[in-house]
Design a protein around this motif. Sequence first.
Motif, PDB file in Angstrom:
ATOM      1  N   GLY A 205       1.081  -1.166   0.013  1.00 55.40           N
ATOM      2  CA  GLY A 205      -0.149  -0.297  -0.034  1.00 55.40           C
ATOM      3  C   GLY A 205       0.590   1.301  -0.102  1.00 55.40           C
ATOM      4  O   GLY A 205       0.695   1.776  -0.577  1.00 55.40           O
ATOM      5  N   ILE A 206       1.758   0.775   0.521  1.00 56.72           N
ATOM      6  CA  ILE A 206       2.903   2.053   0.700  1.00 56.72           C
ATOM      7  C   ILE A 206       3.549   2.584  -0.163  1.00 56.72           C
ATOM      8  O   ILE A 206       3.469   3.940  -0.882  1.00 56.72           O
ATOM      9  N   SER A 207       3.941   1.607  -1.381  1.00 52.31           N
ATOM     10  CA  SER A 207       4.719   1.707  -2.446  1.00 52.31           C
ATOM     11  C   SER A 207       2.863   2.135  -3.569  1.00 52.31           C
ATOM     12  O   SER A 207       4.034   2.476  -4.335  1.00 52.31           O
ATOM     13  N   ARG A 208       2.582   1.482  -3.400  1.00 53.37           N
ATOM     14  CA  ARG A 208       0.993   2.078  -4.625  1.00 53.37           C
ATOM     15  C   ARG A 208       1.128   3.807  -4.405  1.00 53.37           C
ATOM     16  O   ARG A 208       0.450   4.389  -4.976  1.00 53.37           O
ATOM     17  N   ALA A 209       1.150   4.414  -3.015  1.00 56.87           N
ATOM     18  CA  ALA A 209       0.897   5.425  -2.871  1.00 56.87           C
ATOM     19  C   ALA A 209       2.125   6.876  -3.157  1.00 56.87           C
ATOM     20  O   ALA A 209       1.986   7.626  -2.944  1.00 56.87           O
ATOM     21  N   GLY A 210       2.515   5.951  -3.969  1.00 56.90           N
ATOM     22  CA  GLY A 210       3.693   6.934  -3.656  1.00 56.90           C
ATOM     23  C   GLY A 210       5.006   7.128  -2.820  1.00 56.90           C
ATOM     24  O   GLY A 210       5.753   8.349  -3.658  1.00 56.90           O
ATOM     25  N   VAL A 211       4.718   6.876  -1.977  1.00 58.94           N
ATOM     26  CA  VAL A 211       5.933   6.899  -0.806  1.00 58.94           C
ATOM     27  C   VAL A 211       7.507   6.874  -1.595  1.00 58.94           C
ATOM     28  O   VAL A 211       7.773   5.858  -1.694  1.00 58.94           O
ATOM     29  N   SER A 212       7.707   8.307  -0.638  1.00 55.96           N
ATOM     30  CA  SER A 212       9.405   7.791  -1.638  1.00 55.96           C
ATOM     31  C   SER A 212      10.150   6.406  -0.964  1.00 55.96           C
ATOM     32  O   SER A 212      10.593   6.072   0.808  1.00 55.96           O
TER      33      SER A 212
END
Length: 273
Positions: A205-212
């Motif tokens: 979910g973090i990756s999909r949200a574009g978190v650096s």
Amino acid sequence: MKPESVVIPLRKIHETAVVHPNARIGKDVEIGPYAVIGEHVLIGDGTQIGAHVVIDGWTSIGRNCVIFPSASIGGEPQDLKFRGEKSYVFIGDNTKIREFATINRATGEGEETRVGSNCLLMAYTHVAHNCVVGNHVVMSNAATLAGHVVVEDRAVIGGLAGVHQFVKIGRNTMVGGASKVVQDIPPFVIVDGHPAKVCGLNSVGISRAGVSDVARRNLKKAYKILYRSGLSLAQAIAVMEQDLESCEEVEHMLRFLRNAERGICRGRKDLND
């Protein structure tokens, strides 16, 4: 003198729908058979309302929403404290509300229930009085929020999950199906169980949200401090403030933890990262 032309919004309202003459209906709105729209309702441009939908109370629905058959929005709260006071429901833009979902207006004069934009509330979901649901939230079939629950952006709540009143669910969390949630869920984690326990960082979910990448590394460190160090919540917050590189995601997690009024979901001791 030539009279000014009057622009009438384009609408497609089925002949069997019951729409109060004082309801405010935007342009390009579609209202299906046997739907009922109350006196104080506002419906934004381009919204589609299916058959047998009931929208009542002081309810405002944004643009380009899709409300599927038999949903009920803006009805009185299921709360013994309610005394008929004027209260509200606000729903953002581009939100989909599936069959038989229910969203109740708030308890308390002038209070409100809110659902954000770009959400998906699947069939039979329930959002109770005074809830605040953020943007891009997904509630799977028959997930239920009790009164005064706060759900932050991009949370995903699994089917048949039940959330206790006044609980806060942090952003980018994943709640497993049929979970019983009785304490606050920190941002960016996965919980599951009865009662719900934290079982990992929501890396997908973090990756999909574009978190650096930098923020993701910091969140992984924060998770280990919070759930693998054996520290109390207050101690973990102090260590995170001291040891972690500052970024928006970490600062958001710290703010959430400092304001966790019901305590936070603890981790499963039998699981390792």
